[in-house]
Scaffold this active site. Structure first.
Site, PDB file in Angstrom:
ATOM      1  N   VAL A  46      60.579   2.423  19.466  1.00  0.00           N
ATOM      2  CA  VAL A  46      61.417   1.691  20.133  1.00  0.00           C
ATOM      3  C   VAL A  46      62.400   1.077  19.160  1.00  0.00           C
ATOM      4  O   VAL A  46      63.505   0.307  19.497  1.00  0.00           O
ATOM      5  CB  VAL A  46      60.763   0.828  20.936  1.00  0.00           C
ATOM      6  CG1 VAL A  46      59.534  -0.155  20.037  1.00  0.00           C
ATOM      7  CG2 VAL A  46      61.471  -0.115  21.978  1.00  0.00           C
ATOM      8  N   LYS A  47      61.881   0.654  17.879  1.00  0.00           N
ATOM      9  CA  LYS A  47      62.638  -0.063  16.841  1.00  0.00           C
ATOM     10  C   LYS A  47      63.764   0.605  16.294  1.00  0.00           C
ATOM     11  O   LYS A  47      64.662  -0.119  15.618  1.00  0.00           O
ATOM     12  CB  LYS A  47      61.449  -0.211  15.774  1.00  0.00           C
ATOM     13  CG  LYS A  47      60.201  -1.044  15.956  1.00  0.00           C
ATOM     14  CD  LYS A  47      60.725  -2.321  16.416  1.00  0.00           C
ATOM     15  CE  LYS A  47      59.531  -3.228  16.586  1.00  0.00           C
ATOM     16  NZ  LYS A  47      59.569  -4.707  16.913  1.00  0.00           N
ATOM     17  N   ASP A  48      64.325   1.823  16.801  1.00  0.00           N
ATOM     18  CA  ASP A  48      65.629   2.435  16.451  1.00  0.00           C
ATOM     19  C   ASP A  48      66.642   1.664  17.210  1.00  0.00           C
ATOM     20  O   ASP A  48      67.408   1.041  16.569  1.00  0.00           O
ATOM     21  CB  ASP A  48      65.448   3.732  16.966  1.00  0.00           C
ATOM     22  CG  ASP A  48      64.904   4.876  16.048  1.00  0.00           C
ATOM     23  OD1 ASP A  48      63.993   4.244  15.141  1.00  0.00           O
ATOM     24  OD2 ASP A  48      65.054   5.944  16.270  1.00  0.00           O
ATOM     25  N   ALA A  51      67.323  -1.735  15.195  1.00  0.00           N
ATOM     26  CA  ALA A  51      67.889  -1.496  13.916  1.00  0.00           C
ATOM     27  C   ALA A  51      69.424  -1.295  14.126  1.00  0.00           C
ATOM     28  O   ALA A  51      69.914  -1.657  13.304  1.00  0.00           O
ATOM     29  CB  ALA A  51      67.142  -0.122  13.079  1.00  0.00           C
TER      30      ALA A  51
END
Length: 336
Positions: A46-48, A51
């Protein structure tokens, strides 16, 4: 809206992830439980989204200039997302990470070309905490910016604009509850705010691991931790910039053991290999679903986040010796 048209570049592969009905969780809750498949992002988490949102915001403000460096302190997944986006857009990456995170995350960051700085895990109040170390390195590096994922609200903004909108469209505007754990707070605050904009009656629940302090904050108004957790990337001891104003209606505290039960079931029964944060999220979604059903909502629909791939934890979560060393139950097939 998810489409089958070709994407013009790899950046467009971020987001528009599938939503899947979780059969076992739905049966346990007595209503429909859906998982947002964030492991389908290019960086497998999910951190894409955070970012990309942080980098695009820094470009728009003029803070990040061509050929610059992005510095961040992270448990790993945000760093992986930043490294991939930075590679695609022509930036360099420096990542500061606690040295107790999974070997797979460290190896992945090195493979992506990021400069990796490992520091001992310590309390946030310690000046050598990975977040503070990353800020200092950004200040000392020419042409660098500090991503500051915990307090940079470009993080939650991307979830308001993308994740919440996708969930609403995928369920055709019928969403009754959403829950996930908080690390930076960007996902739960952003999705919560985005869904509440569309329907103020959507119930937003925090799912907190043991060892974090947010459960007591939302339940009793005091930041107080209890127990410990081996889950990576979730659990918070302060109100971050992203959590300020988060529309939390209720909260659940979930143990590692309960989270691991769902990790095991999701793999064994439904063929999804996920990390512990996903198992904790699903346990929270079942708890929220049961609560809604008890309040007369037998047709409730609850959504949670399937945060990242279990392949990122082969040396820990899917390793019998590691699990046993932590006093955690070992999956049956690992004992064979």
């Amino acid at each position: 809206m998810i489409t089958n048209i070709p994407r013009k570049d790899a950046i467009e592969l971020i987001g528009n992830t599938p939503l899947v009905l979780l059969q076992a969780a739905s049966e346990a809750a007595g209503c429909e439980i859906y998982g947002k498949c964030e492991f389908a992002n290019p960086g497998a988490s999910v951190k894409d989204r955070a970012a990309l949102g942080i980098i695009r915001d820094a470009e728009a403000s003029g803070e990040l200039t061509p050929g610059g460096t992005i510095v961040e302190g992270t448990a790993g997944n945000t760093g992986i997302g930043i490294a991939l986006v930075a590679n695609a857009l022509g930036y360099k990456t420096m990542i500061v990470m606690p040295d107790n995170q999974s070997k797979e995350k460290m190896d992945t960051l090195r493979a992506l070309g990021a400069e990796l700085v490992l520091v001992p895990p310590t309390k946030f109040s310690d000046c050598n905490h990975f977040v503070h170390t990353s800020r200092r390195l950004a200040d000392e590096t020419v042409g660098a910016i500090w991503a500051n994922q915990f307090d940079n609200t470009a993080n939650r903004k991307v979830h308001i604009e993308t994740t919440a909108a996708e969930i609403w469209d995928q369920l055709e505007g019928r969403v009754d509850g959403f829950t996930c754990a908080a690390g930076t707070g960007g996902t739960i605050a952003g999705v919560g705010l985005g869904l509440k904009e569309r329907d103020e009656n959507v119930q937003i629940a925090l799912t907190d691991p043991h060892g974090a302090a947010l459960y007591s904050y939302y339940a009793e108004g005091e930041l107080k931790s209890e127990g410990t957790s081996v889950a990576e990337g979730i659990g918070q001891g302060r109100i971050t910039g992203n959590l300020e104003g988060a529309p939390i209606d209720t909260q659940f505290r979930i143990s590692d053991e309960e989270g691991l039960q769902w990790v095991e079931r999701l793999l064994r029964e439904e063929g999804m290999c996920l990390g512990l944060s996903s198992g904790i999220n699903v346990a929270g979604a079942v708890a929220l679903g049961k609560q809604l059903v008890a309040n007369g909502r037998e047709d409730a629909r609850v959504v949670t986040i399937l945060c990242d791939t279990g392949f990122r934890y082969l040396s820990t979560l899917y390793n019998a010796e590691w699990l046993a060393s932590k006093g955690l139950p070992v999956f049956g097939w690992l004992e064979r």
